[in-house]
Design an enzyme around this catalytic site. Structure first.
Site, short mmCIF file in Angstrom:
data_model
loop_
_atom_site.label_atom_id
_atom_site.label_comp_id
_atom_site.label_asym_id
_atom_site.label_seq_id
_atom_site.Cartn_x
_atom_site.Cartn_y
_atom_site.Cartn_z
N CYS A 173 38.49 37.32 33.91
CA CYS A 173 39.45 38.30 34.42
C CYS A 173 40.61 38.35 33.45
O CYS A 173 41.29 37.33 33.25
CB CYS A 173 39.94 37.94 35.82
SG CYS A 173 41.21 39.07 36.45
N CYS B 56 40.12 44.91 30.89
CA CYS B 56 39.77 44.62 32.28
C CYS B 56 38.25 44.49 32.32
O CYS B 56 37.54 45.32 31.73
CB CYS B 56 40.25 45.73 33.21
SG CYS B 56 39.74 45.49 34.93
#
Length: 237
Positions: A84, A198
């Site tokens: 992440c 992302c």
């Protein structure tokens, strides 16, 4: 199990599945035993990272990740992979929770730009509002000698629509939306290459690869680093 690594995932689950698929697909194998040894922690209930970064009164995702790191550290993996980008906001705090190294996805991504686009001067960023507004990539990009091109508020809105509405909520990617975001960063904002900051954008890249413009896919890059380190562990067995 000895000489393995731990994947800190679930942020989100589809992106974690994408990481595992890419890792396994890129591993040179001739039999089951040739795949790498690793543990995937799909902690899907970790609070939203962007929500906390923009409002510290909201649930702090770091508490969950630190608990995961401490639990997994008892098993003694060789290294951690944090799947992440936005969770790297408190990377130093997470690393302080263990003596075991955590691969830095942001640093590895910027390092790879010179291989993908050697003549790049302006590096664009597509990411969540939390990653953009907190400037997570700023230091890494400028330290590498590049000029950063941040997305406009409209592009951030479009990016979050793809991330949260299509992928996180709908469980699917929209290739047209994804390609339009990259096009706008290159053609309208003047970037030479675009960081996919992302892992949901990395999922979009896996589903509908960008073939016209250069991108630095953070998840794909961390897959390669994981593979390199994982194969090195195998050689030392």
């Amino acid at each position: 199990m000895k000489k393995f690594f731990t994947v800190l995932g679930g942020m989100g689950t589809l992106a974690t599945e994408s990481y595992v698929r890419l890792l396994d697909a890129r591993t040179p194998i001739h039999r089951d035993q040739d795949y790498l040894d690793y543990i995937v922690v799909n902690h899907a209930t970790v609070p939203d990272r962007t929500t906390w970064i923009l409002d510290h009164s909201k649930p702090d995702y770091n508490l969950d990740l630190i608990e995961d790191i401490k639990q997994q550290s008892l098993l003694k993996p060789a290294f951690f992979v944090l799947i992440c980008n936005t969770a790297h906001y408190a990377f130093d705090k997470l690393q302080a929770a263990t003596d075991i190294p955590i691969l830095n996805m942001l640093q590895e991504t910027v390092n790879e730009i010179k291989k993908i686009k050697p003549d790049a001067k302006k590096v664009g960023l597509l990411a969540t509002r939390g990653t953009v507004e907190a400037g997570l990539y700023d230091h890494y990009i400028t330290e590498a000698g590049y000029e950063e091109v941040k997305p406009t508020p409209e592009i951030v809105d479009m990016t979050e629509d793809l991330i949260y509405h299509d992928i996180k909520e709908g469980g699917r990617s929209d290739g047209k939306k994804y390609h339009e975001l990259v096009r706008r960063m290159i053609e309208e904002e003047g970037a030479d290459i675009v960081i996919l900051g992302c892992t949901e954008l990395s999922y979009a890249e896996e589903m509908n690869p960008e073939t016209e413009y250069p991108v630095a896919d953070s998840q794909s890059i961390i897959v390669d680093r994981s593979l390199e380190k994982g194969l090195a562990l195998r050689k030392n067995n």
